[in-house]
Write a protein that holds these residues in place. Structure first.
Motif, PDB file in Angstrom:
ATOM      1  N   ASN A 181       0.798  -1.233   0.000  1.00 31.38           N
ATOM      2  CA  ASN A 181       0.000   0.000   0.000  1.00 31.38           C
ATOM      3  C   ASN A 181       0.837   1.294   0.000  1.00 31.38           C
ATOM      4  OD1 ASN A 181      -2.481   1.167  -0.211  1.00 31.38           O
ATOM      5  ND2 ASN A 181      -2.760   1.357   2.005  1.00 31.38           N
ATOM      6  N   PRO A 182       1.715   1.458  -0.974  1.00 35.16           N
ATOM      7  CA  PRO A 182       2.565   2.653  -1.022  1.00 35.16           C
ATOM      8  C   PRO A 182       1.765   3.891  -1.415  1.00 35.16           C
ATOM      9  CG  PRO A 182       2.832   1.391  -3.038  1.00 35.16           C
ATOM     10  CD  PRO A 182       1.923   0.578  -2.153  1.00 35.16           C
ATOM     11  N   ASP A 183       2.299   5.078  -1.084  1.00 36.04           N
ATOM     12  CA  ASP A 183       1.642   6.327  -1.469  1.00 36.04           C
ATOM     13  C   ASP A 183       1.825   6.596  -2.964  1.00 36.04           C
ATOM     14  OD1 ASP A 183       0.780   7.574   1.223  1.00 36.04           O
ATOM     15  OD2 ASP A 183       2.794   6.786   1.555  1.00 36.04           O
TER      16      ASP A 183
ATOM     17  N   GLY B 110      -6.447   2.235  -7.985  1.00 37.27           N
ATOM     18  CA  GLY B 110      -6.465   3.341  -7.020  1.00 37.27           C
ATOM     19  C   GLY B 110      -5.095   3.838  -6.576  1.00 37.27           C
ATOM     20  N   PHE B 111      -4.009   3.348  -7.189  1.00 44.05           N
ATOM     21  CA  PHE B 111      -2.674   3.795  -6.791  1.00 44.05           C
ATOM     22  C   PHE B 111      -2.230   5.028  -7.566  1.00 44.05           C
ATOM     23  CE2 PHE B 111      -2.676  -0.716  -5.650  1.00 44.05           C
ATOM     24  CZ  PHE B 111      -2.304  -0.612  -4.324  1.00 44.05           C
ATOM     25  N   ARG B 112      -1.548   5.925  -6.854  1.00 46.29           N
ATOM     26  CA  ARG B 112      -0.923   7.068  -7.514  1.00 46.29           C
ATOM     27  C   ARG B 112       0.413   6.592  -8.093  1.00 46.29           C
ATOM     28  NH1 ARG B 112      -1.161  11.842  -3.114  1.00 46.29           N
ATOM     29  NH2 ARG B 112      -0.513  10.151  -1.744  1.00 46.29           N
TER      30      ARG B 112
ATOM     31  N   MET C 125       1.410  -0.863 -17.243  1.00 43.08           N
ATOM     32  CA  MET C 125       1.431  -1.043 -15.790  1.00 43.08           C
ATOM     33  C   MET C 125       0.795   0.131 -15.051  1.00 43.08           C
ATOM     34  SD  MET C 125       4.596  -1.896 -13.239  1.00 43.08           S
ATOM     35  CE  MET C 125       4.813  -3.571 -13.805  1.00 43.08           C
ATOM     36  N   VAL C 126       1.026   1.341 -15.551  1.00 40.55           N
ATOM     37  CA  VAL C 126       0.476   2.528 -14.887  1.00 40.55           C
ATOM     38  C   VAL C 126      -1.057   2.510 -14.960  1.00 40.55           C
ATOM     39  CG1 VAL C 126       0.258   5.049 -15.137  1.00 40.55           C
ATOM     40  CG2 VAL C 126       2.524   3.969 -15.033  1.00 40.55           C
ATOM     41  N   ASP C 127      -1.592   2.130 -16.104  1.00 43.88           N
ATOM     42  CA  ASP C 127      -3.059   2.042 -16.252  1.00 43.88           C
ATOM     43  C   ASP C 127      -3.631   1.093 -15.192  1.00 43.88           C
ATOM     44  OD1 ASP C 127      -3.509   2.870 -19.581  1.00 43.88           O
ATOM     45  OD2 ASP C 127      -1.529   2.378 -18.807  1.00 43.88           O
TER      46      ASP C 127
END
Ligand code: AMP
Ligand code: GLY
Length: 425
Positions: free
Chosen positions: A62-64, A86-88, A78-80
């Motif tokens: 669960n990183p920021d 829900g990850f930034r 991967m970014v998509d």
């Protein structure tokens, strides 16, 4: 803040080093990371191209922010995937990473928006491509496969026979798989090459300090093309006049073109430029930080990289003032003998302390493994020995002093990193 960095080379070591300097960062995770990175980040053995594996890891940690550094996972989306969960993130989505993922796409974009680059034609048919080369009758001929090819998909052919062989290897023999099922044949350009990495949030573009890569394996730019055997920054060929020209004719138009196409590019955009007698032209775009350019650019960054990452994510880059040191930086890559072809790994490295560092320079690890407190080689490019100095000469002197104190069996490095740049000063 906790940050997960995807990747495991020298570039990622430099990114993690910059992130670790931020007072805003509590913990850094890396996947897969490497021996040297493990001194700064907790490493997890998940491959950078394992999209599901990275998503699972992100759910567990669960990183920021997730910072996706290499080209393949960016092009694969991967970014998509992370954003949907829900990850930034830091890095472009697949529809923007295509700027590196397809040369046919990037050449067409430049043509459509009038961004200066080498003239070209595209082909899927080998006979037509060879006929075109015969008609052009202009050598060297530049033949590129459309997709990602580990930096090996570009052939500069000195005569018709070499050009024909290159076309056949891509279109008929499938040497590069799907990446080579379409090719670009383009005009040969001359002039010094410059790399400019730029932060962009899709609307604003903020170029970083320029750099110069050394792609060939051996001194005097001889031998095979590699991922990069060393870098220096800033690049003395990149004068203020070129800086202004590139901003107006290349950087801003590229960001605007991607926005207009509905493909806003967020992250770091790599401009590979050639300063030709007819002005600056784009050789290639990459959708990410360069390796080993990052190793000489980020040590000169004075603004907190986390603040920049956040401004890019929030699309507020215009409001951020990014500061750079006026010093110089040099990186000399130590590779395994035989790289970029066959090489042996598992050799013990001498000259590093328990953190994998040297008292004489920063040592960015590209391909190392830490076992029982000792560092071993684990890749083609092994270390990027990097130093800053008041000027380029002092940075190079420091880096080479450190290089001379670090070794392993059959280590190979270039003695002439920065020589051409010194000549241009
Ligand atoms: P690329 O992967 O497209 O950057 O190409 C690798 C290298 O090939 C570049 O760094 C240049 O040195 C060279 N190259 C690529 N395209 C051209 C061109 N049109 N003219 C001359 N050299 C080129
Ligand atoms: N150093 C060239 C690249 O990162 O593609």
């Amino acid at each position: 803040m906790n940050i997960l960095v995807v990747g495991g080379g020298g570039r990622e070591h430099a990114i993690i080093t910059a992130l670790s300097k931020s007072p805003r960062v509590d913990k850094i995770f890396a996947a897969p990371g490497n021996g040297g990175i493990s001194a700064l980040a907790e490493c997890f053995p998940v491959k950078a191209t394992d999209l599901d594996g990275i998503l699972e890891l992100a759910k567990k940690l669960n990183p920021d922010y997730v910072f996706v550094a290499p080209d393949d996972p960016l092009v694969m989306g991967m970014v998509d995937k992370l954003n949907e969960a829900g990850f930034r993130t830091f890095g472009p989505k697949a529809n923007a990473a295509i700027l590196e993922g397809s040369k046919v796409f990037s050449k067409a974009l430049m043509k459509k928006y009038g961004i200066p680059t080498a003239g070209y034609e595209t082909f899927t048919d080998a006979e037509k491509a060879i006929e075109y080369i015969r008609q052009q009758n202009s050598y060297p001929a530049v033949i590129k496969c459309d997709g990602l090819a580990l930096g090996k998909g570009v052939i500069i052919a000195k005569d018709f026979e070499e050009a024909k062989a290159a076309v056949n290897s891509m279109l008929l023999d499938g040497k590069f798989g799907k990446s080579g099922s379409e090719i670009v044949i383009e005009e040969f350009m001359t002039g010094p090459e410059v790399t400019v990495l730029a932060f962009t949030d899709g609307k604003t573009v903020k170029p970083m300090i320029s750099s110069m890569d050394h792609k060939r394996a051996n001194d005097n730019d001889e031998g095979l093309n590699t991922g990069g055997m060393g870098t220096i920054a800033p690049n003395p060929c990149y004068t203020d006049a070129f800086k202004a020209e590139c901003m107006e004719k290349i950087f801003k138009p590229t960001i605007a073109a991607m926005q207009a196409e509905g493909r806003p590019f967020k992250g770091c955009l790599y401009f590979g430029l050639m300063l030709t007698p007819n002005g600056a032209k784009v050789v290639e775009y990459n959708c990410r930080f360069g390796d080993p350019e990052t190793q000489v650019v980020l040590p000169l960054l004075e603004t907190d990289l986390v603040d920049i990452m956040e401004a890019v994510w929030e699309e507020k880059l215009d409001a951020l003032d990014i500061k750079w040191s006026d010093r110089s930086c040099a990186c000399v890559v130590i590779a395994s003998g035989g790289y970029p072809e066959k090489y042996v790994t598992g050799k013990e490295i001498s000259g590093l302390d328990e953190k994998g560092q040297s008292p004489l320079a920063y040592v960015y690890h590209a391909g190392t493994k830490l076992e029982n407190g000792k560092y071993y080689t684990a890749g083609g490019r092994v270390l990027g020995v990097t130093a800053t100095g008041d000027d380029l000469r002092s940075a190079l002197d420091k880096a080479y002093k450190a290089v001379d104190s670090i070794t392993f069996e059959n280590a190979h490095f270039r003695r002439d990193i920065g020589r051409r740049a010194l000549g241009a000063l």
